[in-house]
Design a protein around this motif. Structure first.
Motif, short mmCIF file in Angstrom:
data_model
loop_
_atom_site.label_atom_id
_atom_site.label_comp_id
_atom_site.label_asym_id
_atom_site.label_seq_id
_atom_site.Cartn_x
_atom_site.Cartn_y
_atom_site.Cartn_z
N THR A 110 0.84 -1.20 0.00
CA THR A 110 0.00 0.00 0.00
C THR A 110 0.87 1.25 0.00
OG1 THR A 110 -1.80 -1.13 1.17
CG2 THR A 110 -1.77 1.28 1.26
N TYR A 111 1.90 1.24 0.81
CA TYR A 111 2.82 2.38 0.89
C TYR A 111 3.47 2.63 -0.46
CZ TYR A 111 6.65 5.31 2.58
OH TYR A 111 7.55 6.34 2.78
N SER A 112 3.79 1.57 -1.18
CA SER A 112 4.42 1.71 -2.49
C SER A 112 3.45 2.25 -3.53
CB SER A 112 4.98 0.36 -2.96
OG SER A 112 6.00 -0.10 -2.10
N LEU A 113 2.16 1.91 -3.40
CA LEU A 113 1.16 2.28 -4.41
C LEU A 113 0.55 3.66 -4.19
CD1 LEU A 113 -0.73 -1.12 -4.71
CD2 LEU A 113 0.70 -0.07 -6.47
N ILE A 114 0.60 4.15 -2.95
CA ILE A 114 -0.05 5.42 -2.64
C ILE A 114 0.55 6.56 -3.45
CG2 ILE A 114 -0.21 7.21 -0.86
CD1 ILE A 114 -2.34 5.25 -0.49
N ASP A 115 -0.33 7.32 -4.08
CA ASP A 115 0.05 8.52 -4.83
C ASP A 115 -0.58 9.71 -4.10
OD1 ASP A 115 0.24 10.68 -6.55
OD2 ASP A 115 -0.14 9.52 -8.35
N GLU A 116 0.24 10.45 -3.35
CA GLU A 116 -0.30 11.53 -2.52
C GLU A 116 -1.03 12.59 -3.33
OE1 GLU A 116 2.68 10.22 -1.96
OE2 GLU A 116 2.68 9.62 0.16
N LYS A 117 -0.52 12.90 -4.51
CA LYS A 117 -1.18 13.91 -5.35
C LYS A 117 -2.56 13.42 -5.78
CE LYS A 117 2.96 16.20 -7.15
NZ LYS A 117 3.73 16.56 -8.36
N GLN A 118 -2.66 12.13 -6.10
CA GLN A 118 -3.95 11.58 -6.48
C GLN A 118 -4.93 11.64 -5.31
OE1 GLN A 118 -4.40 7.28 -6.88
NE2 GLN A 118 -5.57 7.58 -8.77
N ILE A 119 -4.45 11.29 -4.12
CA ILE A 119 -5.31 11.33 -2.92
C ILE A 119 -5.80 12.75 -2.67
CG2 ILE A 119 -5.39 10.97 -0.43
CD1 ILE A 119 -5.33 8.37 -2.00
N ILE A 175 -6.95 2.01 2.68
CA ILE A 175 -7.12 3.19 1.82
C ILE A 175 -8.18 4.13 2.40
CG2 ILE A 175 -7.88 3.99 -0.45
CD1 ILE A 175 -5.08 2.87 -0.42
N ILE A 176 -9.23 3.57 2.99
CA ILE A 176 -10.25 4.40 3.62
C ILE A 176 -9.63 5.27 4.71
CG2 ILE A 176 -12.25 4.36 5.16
CD1 ILE A 176 -13.27 1.98 3.64
N ASP A 177 -8.77 4.65 5.52
CA ASP A 177 -8.12 5.39 6.60
C ASP A 177 -7.25 6.52 6.04
OD1 ASP A 177 -9.27 3.93 8.62
OD2 ASP A 177 -7.60 2.52 8.80
N VAL A 178 -6.59 6.27 4.91
CA VAL A 178 -5.76 7.30 4.29
C VAL A 178 -6.65 8.46 3.81
CG1 VAL A 178 -4.23 7.84 2.36
CG2 VAL A 178 -3.92 5.70 3.64
N LEU A 179 -7.73 8.13 3.09
CA LEU A 179 -8.65 9.16 2.61
C LEU A 179 -9.26 9.93 3.77
CD1 LEU A 179 -10.48 7.13 -0.20
CD2 LEU A 179 -8.90 9.04 -0.54
N TYR A 180 -9.62 9.21 4.82
CA TYR A 180 -10.22 9.82 6.01
C TYR A 180 -9.25 10.83 6.63
CZ TYR A 180 -12.54 10.07 10.60
OH TYR A 180 -13.15 10.50 11.76
N ALA A 181 -7.98 10.44 6.74
CA ALA A 181 -6.97 11.32 7.35
C ALA A 181 -6.79 12.59 6.53
CB ALA A 181 -5.64 10.57 7.48
N TYR A 182 -6.76 12.45 5.20
CA TYR A 182 -6.60 13.62 4.34
C TYR A 182 -7.83 14.52 4.41
CZ TYR A 182 -2.25 12.36 1.92
OH TYR A 182 -0.94 12.10 1.61
N PHE A 183 -9.03 13.91 4.43
CA PHE A 183 -10.26 14.70 4.50
C PHE A 183 -10.34 15.45 5.83
CE2 PHE A 183 -14.90 15.07 5.32
CZ PHE A 183 -15.23 15.88 4.23
N LEU A 184 -9.98 14.80 6.93
CA LEU A 184 -9.98 15.44 8.24
C LEU A 184 -9.02 16.62 8.26
CD1 LEU A 184 -10.69 15.55 11.27
CD2 LEU A 184 -8.89 13.84 11.66
N ARG A 185 -7.83 16.44 7.68
CA ARG A 185 -6.81 17.49 7.69
C ARG A 185 -7.21 18.69 6.84
NH1 ARG A 185 -1.33 16.81 4.43
NH2 ARG A 185 -2.89 17.27 2.83
N SER A 186 -8.09 18.49 5.85
CA SER A 186 -8.46 19.58 4.94
C SER A 186 -9.13 20.74 5.66
CB SER A 186 -9.37 19.06 3.82
OG SER A 186 -10.61 18.62 4.35
N ASP A 187 -9.78 20.47 6.78
CA ASP A 187 -10.41 21.52 7.61
C ASP A 187 -10.54 20.95 9.02
OD1 ASP A 187 -11.74 23.66 8.63
OD2 ASP A 187 -13.47 23.55 7.30
N ILE A 188 -9.40 20.75 9.65
CA ILE A 188 -9.35 19.94 10.86
C ILE A 188 -10.17 20.52 12.01
CG2 ILE A 188 -7.19 20.99 11.69
CD1 ILE A 188 -6.47 18.07 12.62
#
Length: 278
Positions: free
Chosen positions: A104-113, A242-255
């Motif tokens: 998962t770490y290898s596949l994650i594309d931060e810009k895509q997320i 992946i859900i946890d990754v998306l969740y973390a990014y969404f939370l950070r967007s307006d924490i």
């Protein structure tokens, strides 16, 4: 848990279905020899596998590299000595989790997320699609993101999914979950959603050209041989990561705002418990 390392193998696995026959010969070779220090020069490998050097170059480019030289440079960085096999079931299960996390770490594309999170933020409503066990993950996504203030819903019934897809518009986002990307109703619903100008996102371990055509974003999730059978760990585990990754990014967007909304949902739940005398 061991330290996570970027590896080329999960990248190869994620594009495997898009490869030609000669490119798959190369893919199988590199997947099966990731722990061996061999001669990986293009001339040697092409003769060994009976494929052309041009095929190796095309294979490397499909994996996202500029050419074979860059591919093999990164590939060789992760070659390690094989470890002693563990026989205890607990160690085997944890090793599977480690493998999925590393992939998962290898596949994650931060810009895509980040782009996906922006699509979610800009949407008027977000829908999660999933069938079977993936439907349970879709329900989990709805529950978690709703508690951060996202207006969303989950559909796990084929008929309701089709009906919902026919009612979408350009202000809608569909996030579909299908490990195999072979579920007909999921693919049909994504196509219909795109025709309605909705933004479409697919989380899958089996990326295909036909799927790319009906999606604005395809997120490659980790997999391993026989994972779909769930013979040691749940095949849905990579989706949950992946859900946890998306969740973390969404939370950070307006924490600050999202934390307040989350706290208010806790208060509402506590009040319901008190009212019911539980």
């Amino acid at each position: 848990m061991q330290e996570l390392d970027k590896s080329v193998v999960p990248i190869i696995e994620s594009v495997y279905e898009t490869l030609t026959e000669s490119e798959r010969i190369a893919a199988d070779f590199f997947i099966n020899n990731a722990e061996q220090a061999l001669d990986f020069s293009a001339s040697y490998v092409s003769k060994l596998l009976h494929v052309s050097e041009a095929s190796l170059t095309r294979f490397a480019k499909k994996c996202g590299f500029s050419g074979y030289r860059e591919f093999i440079y990164v590939y060789k960085l992760n070659i390690t000595e094989p470890s002693n096999p563990h026989t205890q079931l607990t160690q085997n299960v944890l090793a599977d989790y480690d493998e999925i996390l590393n992939k998962t770490y290898s596949l994650i594309d931060e810009k895509q997320i980040e782009h996906i999170i922006q699509l979610i933020i800009n949407a008027k409503r977000v829908y999660f699609y999933g069938i079977g066990s993936s439907g349970l993950v879709a329900q989990e996504m709805k529950s978690r993101f709703m508690r951060l203030g996202l207006v969303c819903d989950a559909f796990t019934d084929a008929d309701l999914m089709k009906i919902n897809s026919s009612l979408l518009d350009e202000e809608s986002v569909v996030i579909a979950l299908s490990i195999s990307s072979d579920t007909a109703v999921i693919l049909d619903s994504l196509e219909q959603a795109q025709q309605r100008n909705a933004k479409t996102i697919l989380l899958t371990a089996n990326r295909k050209t036909s799927v790319d055509e009906n999606c604005d974003e395809v997120v490659s999730i980790a997999t391993r041989k026989n994972l779909n059978f769930g013979n040691r760990i749940s095949p849905q585990f990579p989706l949950l990561v992946i859900i946890d990754v998306l969740y973390a990014y969404f939370l950070r967007s307006d924490i600050d705002s999202r934390k307040k909304i989350f706290s208010s949902t806790l208060t509402a739940l506590d009040e319901e418990i008190k009212e019911n005398g539980e």
